[in-house]
Design an enzyme around this catalytic site. Sequence first.
Site, PDB file in Angstrom:
ATOM      1  N   GLN A 251       0.818  -1.214   0.000  1.00 13.23           N
ATOM      2  CA  GLN A 251       0.000   0.000   0.000  1.00 13.23           C
ATOM      3  C   GLN A 251       0.848   1.258   0.000  1.00 13.23           C
ATOM      4  O   GLN A 251       0.473   2.273  -0.589  1.00 13.23           O
ATOM      5  CB  GLN A 251      -0.946   0.002   1.199  1.00 13.23           C
ATOM      6  CG  GLN A 251      -1.951  -1.134   1.183  1.00 13.23           C
ATOM      7  CD  GLN A 251      -2.674  -1.249  -0.144  1.00 13.23           C
ATOM      8  OE1 GLN A 251      -3.463  -0.398  -0.519  1.00 13.23           O
ATOM      9  NE2 GLN A 251      -2.381  -2.310  -0.889  1.00 13.23           N
ATOM     10  N   HIS A 254       1.604   2.966  -3.333  1.00 16.28           N
ATOM     11  CA  HIS A 254       0.529   3.645  -4.061  1.00 16.28           C
ATOM     12  C   HIS A 254       0.742   5.147  -4.110  1.00 16.28           C
ATOM     13  O   HIS A 254       0.580   5.788  -5.144  1.00 16.28           O
ATOM     14  CB  HIS A 254      -0.813   3.384  -3.379  1.00 16.28           C
ATOM     15  CG  HIS A 254      -1.574   2.225  -3.933  1.00 16.28           C
ATOM     16  ND1 HIS A 254      -1.981   2.148  -5.243  1.00 16.28           N
ATOM     17  CD2 HIS A 254      -2.017   1.088  -3.339  1.00 16.28           C
ATOM     18  CE1 HIS A 254      -2.626   1.011  -5.432  1.00 16.28           C
ATOM     19  NE2 HIS A 254      -2.666   0.356  -4.301  1.00 16.28           N
ATOM     20  N   GLU A 319      -9.020   0.889   5.731  1.00 15.28           N
ATOM     21  CA  GLU A 319      -9.545   0.477   4.433  1.00 15.28           C
ATOM     22  C   GLU A 319      -9.340  -1.026   4.242  1.00 15.28           C
ATOM     23  O   GLU A 319     -10.271  -1.765   3.940  1.00 15.28           O
ATOM     24  CB  GLU A 319      -8.827   1.256   3.337  1.00 15.28           C
ATOM     25  CG  GLU A 319      -9.239   0.866   1.930  1.00 15.28           C
ATOM     26  CD  GLU A 319      -8.368   1.517   0.876  1.00 15.28           C
ATOM     27  OE1 GLU A 319      -8.788   1.542  -0.302  1.00 15.28           O
ATOM     28  OE2 GLU A 319      -7.250   1.980   1.196  1.00 15.28           O
ATOM     29  N   HIS A 320      -8.096  -1.472   4.399  1.00 14.75           N
ATOM     30  CA  HIS A 320      -7.752  -2.892   4.326  1.00 14.75           C
ATOM     31  C   HIS A 320      -7.245  -3.337   5.695  1.00 14.75           C
ATOM     32  O   HIS A 320      -6.402  -2.656   6.282  1.00 14.75           O
ATOM     33  CB  HIS A 320      -6.632  -3.160   3.318  1.00 14.75           C
ATOM     34  CG  HIS A 320      -6.877  -2.609   1.951  1.00 14.75           C
ATOM     35  ND1 HIS A 320      -6.395  -1.369   1.542  1.00 14.75           N
ATOM     36  CD2 HIS A 320      -7.545  -3.117   0.894  1.00 14.75           C
ATOM     37  CE1 HIS A 320      -6.744  -1.154   0.295  1.00 14.75           C
ATOM     38  NE2 HIS A 320      -7.461  -2.187  -0.129  1.00 14.75           N
ATOM     39  N   ASP A 353      -7.301  -7.049  -4.163  1.00 15.24           N
ATOM     40  CA  ASP A 353      -7.195  -5.968  -5.143  1.00 15.24           C
ATOM     41  C   ASP A 353      -7.532  -6.437  -6.550  1.00 15.24           C
ATOM     42  O   ASP A 353      -8.129  -5.687  -7.319  1.00 15.24           O
ATOM     43  CB  ASP A 353      -5.768  -5.406  -5.145  1.00 15.24           C
ATOM     44  CG  ASP A 353      -5.646  -4.157  -4.303  1.00 15.24           C
ATOM     45  OD1 ASP A 353      -6.654  -3.694  -3.765  1.00 15.24           O
ATOM     46  OD2 ASP A 353      -4.513  -3.646  -4.186  1.00 15.24           O
ATOM     47  N   HIS A 412     -52.926  17.709   5.625  1.00  7.92           N
ATOM     48  CA  HIS A 412     -52.645  16.270   5.639  1.00  7.92           C
ATOM     49  C   HIS A 412     -53.851  15.513   6.219  1.00  7.92           C
ATOM     50  O   HIS A 412     -54.286  14.488   5.682  1.00  7.92           O
ATOM     51  CB  HIS A 412     -51.407  15.968   6.491  1.00  7.92           C
ATOM     52  CG  HIS A 412     -50.099  16.196   5.804  1.00  7.92           C
ATOM     53  ND1 HIS A 412     -49.709  17.432   5.362  1.00  7.92           N
ATOM     54  CD2 HIS A 412     -49.089  15.332   5.493  1.00  7.92           C
ATOM     55  CE1 HIS A 412     -48.506  17.342   4.812  1.00  7.92           C
ATOM     56  NE2 HIS A 412     -48.118  16.066   4.870  1.00  7.92           N
TER      57      HIS A 412
END
Length: 424
Positions: A251, A254, A319-320, A353, A412
Site C-alpha cells: 500500500q 501507491h 480500508e484494508h 485488489d 394532511h
Amino acid sequence: MKIVTKRDRVSLRRRVDQGTEEQRAIVQSILDDVKANGDKAVLAYTEKFDAVQLEDYKVTKEEMEDAFASVDGEFVEILEEAAANIRSFHQKQSSQSWFDTSEDGTVLGQKITPLEAAGVYVPGGTAAYPSSVFMNVIPAQVAGVERVVMVTPPGKDGKVPDGVLLAAHILGVADVYKVGGAQAIAALAYGTETVPAVDKITGPGNVFVALAKREVFGDVDIDMIAGPSEIAVLADDTAKAHEVAADLLSQAEHDARSSSVLVTTSQALAENVQTEVEDQLKSLPREDIARRSVEDYGMIIVCDTWEEAIETVNEIAPEHLEVITADPIQELGKIKHAGAIFLGPYSSEPVGDYFAGPNHVLPTNGTARFSSPLNVDDFVKKSSVISYSAQALQKNVDKIARFARLEGLEAHARAVETRKERWK
C-alpha cells in the site's frame, strides 16, 4: 518505520485532501465551462492539462480491438478469470423487489430499479488500472444499469493504456472517452455533445477529480470521496516478518500519503518488521514514494494486551485489514470497522485488489466506521410501494388524521378524511 506503544501514539493524520481555495476555484471554473461549452471546453482542458490535442476523444472500436490483439493471450485469460470471480461475488449481492399483502387487502413493498446510466472514472498518470475498470463496471452491470460510460485520461500519445481498454473490451463497455481530471467529471455530470450525462459517478482520482465529484454531488450521485490507500495488519507472533513487511509496502507504494500500520503485541515481530521494511524498500521500483509513505504515515504499534490491539484496529477503521494470527477466524467477530478483512497468512491484500472477487473500492480515512465497499446496491434505487385498501383506510383514517394534526398539518389530515365520504 517508527515503533510506538498505544499510549504514545498520536492519532493517524487525516489524509483526505480538501484542496486549496485556488484548487477549488479552478475546479468550479472547469465545471462551469464544460457545462456551458461542452466538447469545446473538454478538448481545451485536455490539451492544457494532458498536453495532447484530440479532435475526437471517444475511443473507437478499432482502438479497442487493437488493444485486445496487442496483449499477451495469457494475460487476457488472467483478466477474464478475475472478471468472472468479481462478477460471481457481486451477483450474490443482488436485491429483489418484494411485496407483502395483508388480510385487509393492503399491499406494501419495495421496488428495486437499476440506475439508467453510470459513469466510471479510471485514473491515469503513472500506472494503468484494469482492476479499476472491473471493480467499478461489474457491480453496475450486475445491478442492471443500462448504460455504463467510462472516462480515463489519455497519455502523451493520445492513447489509453492497452490494459485499460482490454478490461473495457472484456466487459463489453463501448462508451469509453479519453478525458480525465475535473473536465471528465463535468462531462459525466452535465453531458456534452459527445459524452452522455449519467446518474452516478464512481472511481478514484487526484485532488481535482475528488473536488469535482464533491461539487457535482446533488446533480448526480457519487460513490465516495476517497483518500489515499491504507492498510492495517493485526498480527501475533505467528506472523512472518518478511510477509508482513511486504504487505505493508504493497500500500505504501501507491502514494506518498498512503498509510501502513502494524498492530501487534509482539515486540520481536515489531522489530523484525521494522528491519524488513527498510531492507525491502531498497529494491522497490517506487522506493521514493513508498519511503515517504512509511516515514510520514507508517507506524508499528505495540500493545500490552490483545484486547488493546483489537481496540486499536477498530479505532483506526482501516480500508484494508489483514488478520495474521494463529486463529484469524476467531478474531473476525471482534472487528467492528474495516473496509475489507483479509484472514490468514495466505490472504495478502493484493489477492483482494485483483482476483478474489470482493470490490476493492473501499472506504478510507476512518470512514469504514459508517461506510461500505462499492457494491451492487450502489447502482440501484429503492422505491417504497403503498397500496391501502378501503378496509385499511377506514380502520386507520382517524389515527392518521390525529397524527397529522399533532404535527400541525391540517391539510394532511383533511386529505385522508375526505375519503370518508366514500363510506356514507
